[in-house]
Design an enzyme around this catalytic site. Structure first.
Site, PDB file in Angstrom:
ATOM      1  N   GLY A 243      28.163  52.309  32.924  1.00 42.59           N
ATOM      2  CA  GLY A 243      28.310  50.791  32.784  1.00 42.59           C
ATOM      3  C   GLY A 243      27.004  50.276  32.801  1.00 42.59           C
ATOM      4  CB  ALA A 244      24.025  49.955  30.778  1.00 37.71           C
ATOM      5  N   GLY A 245      25.948  47.209  32.326  1.00 38.50           N
ATOM      6  CA  GLY A 245      26.120  45.773  32.397  1.00 38.50           C
ATOM      7  C   GLY A 245      25.231  45.223  33.313  1.00 38.50           C
TER       8      GLY A 245
ATOM      9  NE  ARG B  46      35.979  38.151  42.061  1.00 39.37           N
ATOM     10  CZ  ARG B  46      36.099  37.434  43.358  1.00 39.37           C
ATOM     11  NH1 ARG B  46      37.455  37.050  43.379  1.00 39.37           N
ATOM     12  NH2 ARG B  46      35.292  37.601  44.197  1.00 39.37           N
TER      13      ARG B  46
ATOM     14  NE  ARG C   7      35.635  41.321  45.149  1.00 43.43           N
ATOM     15  CZ  ARG C   7      35.508  40.320  45.811  1.00 43.43           C
ATOM     16  NH1 ARG C   7      36.584  39.662  46.364  1.00 43.43           N
ATOM     17  NH2 ARG C   7      34.341  39.739  46.244  1.00 43.43           N
TER      18      ARG C   7
ATOM     19  CG  ASN D  42      38.153  47.074  35.431  1.00 42.95           C
ATOM     20  OD1 ASN D  42      37.994  46.658  34.370  1.00 42.95           O
ATOM     21  ND2 ASN D  42      37.705  46.208  36.507  1.00 42.95           N
TER      22      ASN D  42
ATOM     23  CB  VAL E 108      30.630  49.789  41.577  1.00 40.18           C
ATOM     24  CG1 VAL E 108      30.185  48.361  41.993  1.00 40.18           C
ATOM     25  CG2 VAL E 108      29.738  50.675  42.366  1.00 40.18           C
ATOM     26  CB  SER E 109      35.201  49.332  38.397  1.00 37.21           C
ATOM     27  OG  SER E 109      34.112  50.217  37.488  1.00 37.21           O
TER      28      SER E 109
ATOM     29  CG  ASP F 290      32.500  42.597  50.935  1.00 40.01           C
ATOM     30  OD1 ASP F 290      32.115  42.023  49.885  1.00 40.01           O
ATOM     31  OD2 ASP F 290      33.314  43.508  51.114  1.00 40.01           O
TER      32      ASP F 290
ATOM     33  NE  ARG G  75      28.179  38.561  47.719  1.00 39.74           N
ATOM     34  CZ  ARG G  75      28.899  39.104  46.733  1.00 39.74           C
ATOM     35  NH1 ARG G  75      30.023  39.352  46.928  1.00 39.74           N
ATOM     36  NH2 ARG G  75      28.414  39.147  45.429  1.00 39.74           N
TER      37      ARG G  75
ATOM     38  CG  HIS H  98      35.251  44.473  47.835  1.00 43.29           C
ATOM     39  ND1 HIS H  98      34.116  43.625  48.306  1.00 43.29           N
ATOM     40  CD2 HIS H  98      35.010  44.609  46.190  1.00 43.29           C
ATOM     41  CE1 HIS H  98      33.522  43.327  47.295  1.00 43.29           C
ATOM     42  NE2 HIS H  98      33.892  43.530  46.283  1.00 43.29           N
TER      43      HIS H  98
HETATM   44  P1  NAI Z   1      29.576  43.803  32.810  1.00 41.61           P
HETATM   45  O1  NAI Z   1      30.505  43.549  32.070  1.00 41.61           O
HETATM   46  O2  NAI Z   1      28.415  43.097  32.986  1.00 41.61           O
HETATM   47  O3  NAI Z   1      29.204  45.432  32.708  1.00 41.61           O
HETATM   48  C1  NAI Z   1      30.373  46.277  32.466  1.00 41.61           C
HETATM   49  C2  NAI Z   1      29.838  47.324  31.714  1.00 41.61           C
HETATM   50  O4  NAI Z   1      30.788  48.296  31.334  1.00 41.61           O
HETATM   51  C3  NAI Z   1      29.751  46.528  30.114  1.00 41.61           C
HETATM   52  O5  NAI Z   1      28.429  46.877  29.563  1.00 41.61           O
HETATM   53  C4  NAI Z   1      30.686  47.446  29.182  1.00 41.61           C
HETATM   54  O6  NAI Z   1      30.326  47.555  27.894  1.00 41.61           O
HETATM   55  C5  NAI Z   1      30.838  48.656  30.117  1.00 41.61           C
HETATM   56  N1  NAI Z   1      32.024  49.686  29.894  1.00 41.61           N
HETATM   57  C6  NAI Z   1      33.326  49.070  29.638  1.00 41.61           C
HETATM   58  N2  NAI Z   1      34.116  50.179  29.456  1.00 41.61           N
HETATM   59  C7  NAI Z   1      33.375  51.233  29.314  1.00 41.61           C
HETATM   60  C8  NAI Z   1      33.718  52.741  29.198  1.00 41.61           C
HETATM   61  N3  NAI Z   1      34.855  53.011  29.362  1.00 41.61           N
HETATM   62  N4  NAI Z   1      32.649  53.616  29.400  1.00 41.61           N
HETATM   63  C9  NAI Z   1      31.332  53.190  29.817  1.00 41.61           C
HETATM   64  N5  NAI Z   1      30.973  51.885  29.545  1.00 41.61           N
HETATM   65  C10 NAI Z   1      32.108  50.831  29.708  1.00 41.61           C
HETATM   66  O7  NAI Z   1      30.194  43.588  34.411  1.00 41.61           O
HETATM   67  P2  NAI Z   1      29.604  43.889  35.907  1.00 41.61           P
HETATM   68  O8  NAI Z   1      29.286  42.517  36.295  1.00 41.61           O
HETATM   69  O9  NAI Z   1      28.429  44.712  35.713  1.00 41.61           O
HETATM   70  O10 NAI Z   1      30.630  44.172  36.706  1.00 41.61           O
HETATM   71  C11 NAI Z   1      30.962  45.602  36.665  1.00 41.61           C
HETATM   72  C12 NAI Z   1      32.292  45.876  37.764  1.00 41.61           C
HETATM   73  O11 NAI Z   1      31.860  45.950  38.867  1.00 41.61           O
HETATM   74  C13 NAI Z   1      33.300  45.067  37.471  1.00 41.61           C
HETATM   75  O12 NAI Z   1      34.719  45.565  37.379  1.00 41.61           O
HETATM   76  C14 NAI Z   1      33.087  43.971  38.660  1.00 41.61           C
HETATM   77  O13 NAI Z   1      34.207  43.387  39.085  1.00 41.61           O
HETATM   78  C15 NAI Z   1      32.831  45.287  39.729  1.00 41.61           C
HETATM   79  N6  NAI Z   1      31.941  44.453  40.993  1.00 41.61           N
HETATM   80  C16 NAI Z   1      32.106  45.137  41.970  1.00 41.61           C
HETATM   81  C17 NAI Z   1      31.344  44.839  43.200  1.00 41.61           C
HETATM   82  C18 NAI Z   1      31.753  45.715  44.303  1.00 41.61           C
HETATM   83  O14 NAI Z   1      31.297  45.064  45.469  1.00 41.61           O
HETATM   84  N7  NAI Z   1      32.510  46.555  44.418  1.00 41.61           N
HETATM   85  C19 NAI Z   1      30.363  43.734  43.201  1.00 41.61           C
HETATM   86  C20 NAI Z   1      30.037  43.152  41.751  1.00 41.61           C
HETATM   87  C21 NAI Z   1      30.892  43.629  40.544  1.00 41.61           C
END
Ligand code: NAI
Length: 308
Positions: free
Chosen positions: A7-9, A82, A88, A95, A118-119, A148, A151, A175
């Site tokens: 996940g390079a998001g 989200r 979440r 997910n 993390v997801s 958390d 924060r 979480h």
């Molecule tokens: P984002 O949308 O910016 O990045 C997610 C990336 O996952 C996208 O680039 C997408 O193309 C990629 N992706 C989707 N399916 C895939 C697969 N099968 N294989 C490889 N890559 C795939 O989202 P963001 O903001 O980076 O958040 C990612 C996750 O982390 C979300 O579920 C979010 O809710 C969660 N999160 C968890 C936190 C925690 O404290 N545990 C804190 C912040 C976010």
């Protein structure tokens, strides 16, 4: 030390940046399903190496797991974040499938890997990885409490009008907006209980602001946050990679600890070279234990939506 981030998001790239800047990993592989995306993020980050002074080699891959082979640590941030107004838990439908597939692909190429999930909904995704991969329990860690707690410290420093580095505090439990348990009784400013400095009412407000910390940012940003999540994950990666034996609240599989069983939920753990090396059992009072029990019920309800 090879670290893969799937996940390079927003969160994945932020984590890669902090890992690189801390300069403890020889290699970071970013992998994403979106064509060219991870390669682009990796190239952009590598062009900061001379500016930020790191030697870590960052590469990108479009879904080619052979590039992740023999990773020591892998972070799973793939999936949807989200939007304002969402919980979440609402992300589970999409997910769960992604996390199951990604964890299985990672283990095929790195059988000794330690996974950091993390997801979201993170506690349930961590539980899913336990149920479906067969990895030992010390090798599966959910990241939520480290963020958390950061924060919580931010809100405490705001209330006390002091630097965040002067305060200490921990958030355990699930979480989620309703599941977090900020341990206000144990929070300190330079080792002095914070109750000495602020009213109980203000401290309760700090706890409430902490619990909706993610939702507050999602409303402001239109999507979920990434700097603090990325920094929090990088702290966990560093503790394992550098065998720091450092304590963080993480989602761990419980087998009787805190009176809970067959659940992944946030509790303090020690992280070192063997991953999650120990669960720390804090002496909670009755009110804190009751909050933990309520929180666990919420997580179990979400776990019930899984097909495992
Ligand atoms: P984002 O949308 O910016 O990045 C997610 C990336 O996952 C996208 O680039 C997408 O193309 C990629 N992706 C989707 N399916 C895939 C697969 N099968 N294989 C490889 N890559 C795939 O989202 P963001 O903001 O980076 O958040 C990612 C996750 O982390 C979300 O579920 C979010 O809710 C969660 N999160 C968890 C936190 C925690 O404290 N545990 C804190 C912040 C976010």
């Amino acid at each position: 030390m090879k670290v893969t981030i799937v996940g390079a998001g927003a969160v994945g790239a932020s984590c890669a940046e902090y890992v690189a800047i801390k300069n403890f990993a020889s290699e970071v592989v970013l992998l994403d399903i979106k064509e060219g995306y991870a390669e682009g993020k990796a190239m952009d980050l590598m062009q900061t190496a001379s500016l930020n002074g790191f030697d870590t080699k960052i590469t990108g891959s479009t879904n080619d797991y052979s590039k992740t082979a023999n990773s020591d640590i892998a972070v799973i941030t793939s999936g949807i974040p989200r939007k304002p107004g969402m919980t979440r838990e609402e992300l589970i439908g999409i997910n769960a499938g992604i996390v199951k597939e990604v964890s299985s692909n990672l283990i095929k190429h790195s059988p000794n890997v330690t996974l950091i999930v993390v997801s979201n909904p993170m506690d349930t995704m961590t539980y899913l990885v336990h149920k479906t991969t067969g990895l030992p329990k010390n090798k599966i860690i959910g990241m939520g409490g480290a963020l958390d707690s950061a924060r919580f410290k931010y809100r405490l420093s705001e209330a006390l009008d002091c630097p965040a580095s002067d305060v200490d505090g921990m958030v355990i439990g699930g979480h989620s907006d309703t599941g977090m348990v900020p341990l206000t009784r144990l929070a300190t400013r330079n080792s002095v209980p914070v109750k000495a400095f602020i009213s109980e009412e203000r401290l309760n407000q700090v706890a409430e602001d902490t619990k909706v910390g993610g939702a507050t940012l999602t409303k402001l940003l239109g999507t979920s946050a990434w700097y603090a999540p990325g920094a929090a994950v990088s702290g966990l990666v560093q503790a394992i990679a550098c065998d720091q034996k450092k304590m963080f609240p993480c989602s761990a599989l419980l087998e009787g600890e805190y009176g809970l069983n067959d659940i992944c939920i946030g509790v303090p753990v020690i992280l070192g070279k063997d991953g999650l090396e120990k669960i720390v059992e804090l002496k909670l009072d009755d009110a804190e234990l009751a909050k933990m029990k309520d929180s666990a019920e919420g997580v179990k309800k979400t776990n019930g939506l899984l097909d495992v």
